[in-house]
Each structure stands twice: as C-alpha cells, then as structure tokens.
Design a protein around this motif. Structure first.
Motif, PDB file in Angstrom:
ATOM      1  N   ARG A 110      30.616   4.010  35.765  1.00 26.75           N
ATOM      2  CA  ARG A 110      31.554   3.468  36.745  1.00 26.75           C
ATOM      3  C   ARG A 110      33.003   3.604  36.301  1.00 26.75           C
ATOM      4  NH1 ARG A 110      29.315  -2.284  39.123  1.00 26.75           N
ATOM      5  NH2 ARG A 110      27.171  -1.675  39.577  1.00 26.75           N
ATOM      6  N   LEU A 111      33.228   3.720  35.010  1.00 21.95           N
ATOM      7  CA  LEU A 111      34.595   3.741  34.509  1.00 21.95           C
ATOM      8  C   LEU A 111      35.357   5.016  34.855  1.00 21.95           C
ATOM      9  CD1 LEU A 111      36.748   2.236  32.985  1.00 21.95           C
ATOM     10  CD2 LEU A 111      35.737   3.034  30.840  1.00 21.95           C
ATOM     11  N   PRO A 112      34.783   6.231  34.740  1.00 20.60           N
ATOM     12  CA  PRO A 112      35.560   7.430  35.066  1.00 20.60           C
ATOM     13  C   PRO A 112      36.168   7.441  36.471  1.00 20.60           C
ATOM     14  CG  PRO A 112      33.628   8.047  33.812  1.00 20.60           C
ATOM     15  CD  PRO A 112      33.473   6.587  34.138  1.00 20.60           C
ATOM     16  N   PRO A 113      35.439   6.990  37.530  1.00 21.56           N
ATOM     17  CA  PRO A 113      36.097   6.973  38.842  1.00 21.56           C
ATOM     18  C   PRO A 113      37.311   6.044  38.897  1.00 21.56           C
ATOM     19  CG  PRO A 113      33.720   6.854  39.098  1.00 21.56           C
ATOM     20  CD  PRO A 113      34.002   6.677  37.641  1.00 21.56           C
ATOM     21  N   ILE A 114      37.269   4.931  38.151  1.00 18.30           N
ATOM     22  CA  ILE A 114      38.428   4.038  38.095  1.00 18.30           C
ATOM     23  C   ILE A 114      39.590   4.743  37.407  1.00 18.30           C
ATOM     24  CG2 ILE A 114      39.319   1.882  37.129  1.00 18.30           C
ATOM     25  CD1 ILE A 114      36.525   0.698  37.513  1.00 18.30           C
ATOM     26  N   LEU A 115      39.300   5.406  36.292  1.00 17.16           N
ATOM     27  CA  LEU A 115      40.335   6.165  35.591  1.00 17.16           C
ATOM     28  C   LEU A 115      40.914   7.260  36.485  1.00 17.16           C
ATOM     29  CD1 LEU A 115      38.482   6.503  32.178  1.00 17.16           C
ATOM     30  CD2 LEU A 115      40.530   5.129  32.586  1.00 17.16           C
ATOM     31  N   ASP A 116      40.044   7.949  37.223  1.00  7.80           N
ATOM     32  CA  ASP A 116      40.506   9.011  38.121  1.00  7.80           C
ATOM     33  C   ASP A 116      41.357   8.453  39.263  1.00  7.80           C
ATOM     34  OD1 ASP A 116      39.547  11.306  36.878  1.00  7.80           O
ATOM     35  OD2 ASP A 116      37.577  11.130  37.810  1.00  7.80           O
ATOM     36  N   GLY A 117      40.934   7.299  39.804  1.00  6.15           N
ATOM     37  CA  GLY A 117      41.713   6.696  40.884  1.00  6.15           C
ATOM     38  C   GLY A 117      43.100   6.298  40.420  1.00  6.15           C
ATOM     39  N   LEU A 118      43.184   5.687  39.240  1.00  6.16           N
ATOM     40  CA  LEU A 118      44.486   5.312  38.696  1.00  6.16           C
ATOM     41  C   LEU A 118      45.325   6.545  38.387  1.00  6.16           C
ATOM     42  CD1 LEU A 118      46.437   3.162  37.722  1.00  6.16           C
ATOM     43  CD2 LEU A 118      45.188   3.069  35.548  1.00  6.16           C
ATOM     44  N   ALA A 119      44.681   7.587  37.866  1.00  6.93           N
ATOM     45  CA  ALA A 119      45.408   8.834  37.592  1.00  6.93           C
ATOM     46  C   ALA A 119      45.977   9.429  38.875  1.00  6.93           C
ATOM     47  CB  ALA A 119      44.474   9.843  36.924  1.00  6.93           C
ATOM     48  N   GLN A 120      45.196   9.408  39.941  1.00  7.86           N
ATOM     49  CA  GLN A 120      45.694   9.957  41.203  1.00  7.86           C
ATOM     50  C   GLN A 120      46.853   9.129  41.753  1.00  7.86           C
ATOM     51  OE1 GLN A 120      45.258  12.746  42.341  1.00  7.86           O
ATOM     52  NE2 GLN A 120      46.044  12.666  44.432  1.00  7.86           N
ATOM     53  N   ALA A 121      46.799   7.805  41.574  1.00  5.85           N
ATOM     54  CA  ALA A 121      47.918   6.960  41.985  1.00  5.85           C
ATOM     55  C   ALA A 121      49.178   7.342  41.210  1.00  5.85           C
ATOM     56  CB  ALA A 121      47.576   5.489  41.771  1.00  5.85           C
ATOM     57  N   TYR A 122      49.032   7.546  39.905  1.00  5.00           N
ATOM     58  CA  TYR A 122      50.178   7.976  39.103  1.00  5.00           C
ATOM     59  C   TYR A 122      50.679   9.338  39.554  1.00  5.00           C
ATOM     60  CZ  TYR A 122      49.884   4.242  35.594  1.00  5.00           C
ATOM     61  OH  TYR A 122      49.915   3.032  34.943  1.00  5.00           O
ATOM     62  N   ARG A 123      49.758  10.220  39.935  1.00  4.18           N
ATOM     63  CA  ARG A 123      50.161  11.549  40.429  1.00  4.18           C
ATOM     64  C   ARG A 123      51.029  11.408  41.675  1.00  4.18           C
ATOM     65  NH1 ARG A 123      49.657  16.542  38.848  1.00  4.18           N
ATOM     66  NH2 ARG A 123      48.031  17.378  40.154  1.00  4.18           N
ATOM     67  N   LEU A 124      50.600  10.546  42.580  1.00  6.29           N
ATOM     68  CA  LEU A 124      51.360  10.341  43.812  1.00  6.29           C
ATOM     69  C   LEU A 124      52.722   9.708  43.542  1.00  6.29           C
ATOM     70  CD1 LEU A 124      48.426   9.077  46.042  1.00  6.29           C
ATOM     71  CD2 LEU A 124      49.658  11.227  46.328  1.00  6.29           C
ATOM     72  N   LEU A 125      52.808   8.967  42.443  1.00 10.71           N
ATOM     73  CA  LEU A 125      54.071   8.341  42.040  1.00 10.71           C
ATOM     74  C   LEU A 125      54.878   9.241  41.109  1.00 10.71           C
ATOM     75  CD1 LEU A 125      52.662   4.759  41.392  1.00 10.71           C
ATOM     76  CD2 LEU A 125      54.223   5.407  43.242  1.00 10.71           C
ATOM     77  N   HIS A 126      54.402  10.478  40.917  1.00  6.27           N
ATOM     78  CA  HIS A 126      55.075  11.480  40.082  1.00  6.27           C
ATOM     79  C   HIS A 126      55.177  11.026  38.628  1.00  6.27           C
ATOM     80  CE1 HIS A 126      56.064  13.742  43.708  1.00  6.27           C
ATOM     81  NE2 HIS A 126      56.419  12.591  44.242  1.00  6.27           N
ATOM     82  N   GLU A 127      54.138  10.369  38.152  1.00  2.83           N
ATOM     83  CA  GLU A 127      54.057   9.961  36.745  1.00  2.83           C
ATOM     84  C   GLU A 127      52.896  10.728  36.094  1.00  2.83           C
ATOM     85  OE1 GLU A 127      54.541   5.700  35.902  1.00  2.83           O
ATOM     86  OE2 GLU A 127      54.935   5.411  38.035  1.00  2.83           O
ATOM     87  N   ASP A 128      53.084  12.030  36.014  1.00  2.00           N
ATOM     88  CA  ASP A 128      51.986  12.900  35.593  1.00  2.00           C
ATOM     89  C   ASP A 128      51.611  12.730  34.124  1.00  2.00           C
ATOM     90  OD1 ASP A 128      51.637  13.914  38.102  1.00  2.00           O
ATOM     91  OD2 ASP A 128      52.823  15.722  37.774  1.00  2.00           O
TER      92      ASP A 128
END
Length: 256
Positions: A110-128
């Motif tokens: 269950r943890l990788p999808p949470i990590l991926d979701g947070l990563a995508q949020a950072y991507r949208l906020l331009h915090e790559d």
C-alpha cells in the motif's frame, strides 16, 4: 452498469447507517466502495463526497485505524491531482504517509501508491527534486517485493525516468528507459505495444537532449510496431503506462 452499482451502494449505505449507526466501520467500507465505483464511472464529485465522508468518520474514531485512514486519504488525494488542487492532494498524501510511518505501519504493497501520489502532487507543484526522492523510494519497495520484471516495477522505473528527464538528469534517465525497453523485448518480443511504449519514452528523452536523429529512428520503430499490431486480428488493447500514439508530445510531466 456502473450507475446501477452506484445506486445499490447508496441504498446499502443508508440501510447500514440506520442499522449500525453513521460511524460504524461497515459504513466507512461501503462509502469507499461507492467512491471507487463513482470514480470508475467518472462521477468525480460523487466519488469525492463519498471519500470525504468516510474520511470524516475515520477522523473521529479513537483509536485511529491508521491503515484505513491512510487508504482513504490516498483515495481522496488522488481525486485532487490536478494543477489547481495539487496543494490539497499534497496535504492528503503527506498525512497518509505520516500515518503509514508511525506506530501503525501499513503493508508495503500500500505504501508505493501513497509515495507515487505525493510525488505526482510535487510534480504538479513543480517540486521535482522532492518527487525524485519519492519515486526512488517507491521503486525500491516495489522491486524488493515484486522483482525487477513485474509491470508495476517497470512503470515505477518509467515514472522515475520522467522525473529525472524534467530535472535535466538525462544521463541518469537514459539507462532507465533503455533498461525498460530491453526488459519488455525479453518479456513480450520485439513487436509489442509494451515495447512501443518503452521506445516512445526513450525517444522523447532523446528529443529533450536534442538528439533528433536517434529519436527519429526510435519513433519510426514505434510507428512500425503500432501498424503491425493493428493488423493482428482479435488482439486486445494493451494499456501500458506512458504509452501514446507516436509523435510529438508537450512534456513528460503531462505523460504521467
């Protein structure tokens, strides 16, 4: 039919609420099923209301059911992964991650999808840069649990490569994309949509580097594979992450 399933879930939620009370765990479970069903039916407002109601109930529960709360936060956060709502998504995924790392760990699956979701949020906020660290962690967990050839692992490698590309780390991204190409060829043969998708990602990276001659060769191969696949009778559509019809694209951020 999804609309009928939505109606059934609403009736069940009403019945369970009357019988067991509005804060019973079974009510929460049914709200999550309703949210999942509505999301699949593209009824996003219905899905969001269901997940938020489930979240409110779980938030009031003592002791906190950390795995359940983290899962609901991830579902609600996933609906907010748009440029305008990336801040909301980030807050939800961050909280889900904290819950997963406190004294009530949720399963590594269950943890990788949470990590991926947070990563995508950072991507949208331009915090790559922050997204890169999360993508690496998600990949490490999936690879340890599933092995290097699993489709989820290959998709994880692709996501990491896309972040590295947008950070200008082309020398790190290229072997990742090339490795996915080699694995897909070994698993599916040289003329499959899985290979076309992997080649497409590698070609796009070469475009970003300005290596247009190399990228053209790969794009031509992608087109040839797609034409060959189209001629095969009775072949089911294969959905591969990152895949699109061959040709120019706007940015790798939009491809995720």
């Amino acid at each position: 039919m999804l609309w009928l399933r939505i109606m059934v879930q609403r009736l069940l939620i009403g019945a369970l609420t009357r019988l067991l009370g509005p804060q019973h765990p079974r009510v929460v479970d049914r709200l999550c099923i309703l949210g999942d069903t509505a999301r699949d039916a593209r009824k996003m407002s219905v899905a969001e209301r269901a997940f938020r109601r489930a979240l409110e109930i779980e938030d009031m529960r003592r002791p906190v059911r950390s795995p359940e709360l983290a899962a609901i936060l991830a579902k609600a956060g996933g609906l907010c992964l748009t440029p305008k709502r990336a801040g909301e998504a980030k807050a939800m995924f961050e909280r889900a991650l904290v819950l997963s790392e406190q004294g009530h760990p949720i399963g590594s699956d269950r943890l990788p999808p949470i990590l991926d979701g947070l990563a995508q949020a950072y991507r949208l906020l331009h915090e790559d840069a922050k997204a890169e660290a999360l993508r690496r962690r998600a990949l490490a967990l999936r690879e340890a649990a599933l092995g290097p050839d699993h489709p989820e692992v290959l998709n994880s490698v692709t996501r990491l490569g896309q972040v590295l590309s947008d950070l200008g780390k082309y020398d790190e991204a290229e072997p990742l994309f090339a490795g996915v190409v080699e694995t897909q060829e070994r698993l599916h043969g040289p003329e499959s949509l899985a290979v076309a998708a992997a080649l497409d990602n590698l070609a796009y990276l070469l475009d970003q580097r300005g290596e247009f001659a190399r990228s053209e060769v790969l794009y031509r191969r992608v087109v040839a594979i797609e034409k060959a696949v189209m001629k095969r009778p009775g072949l089911a559509n294969v959905q591969i992450e990152g895949h699109r019809p061959a040709g120019p694209v706007e940015s790798s951020r939009a491809r995720e």
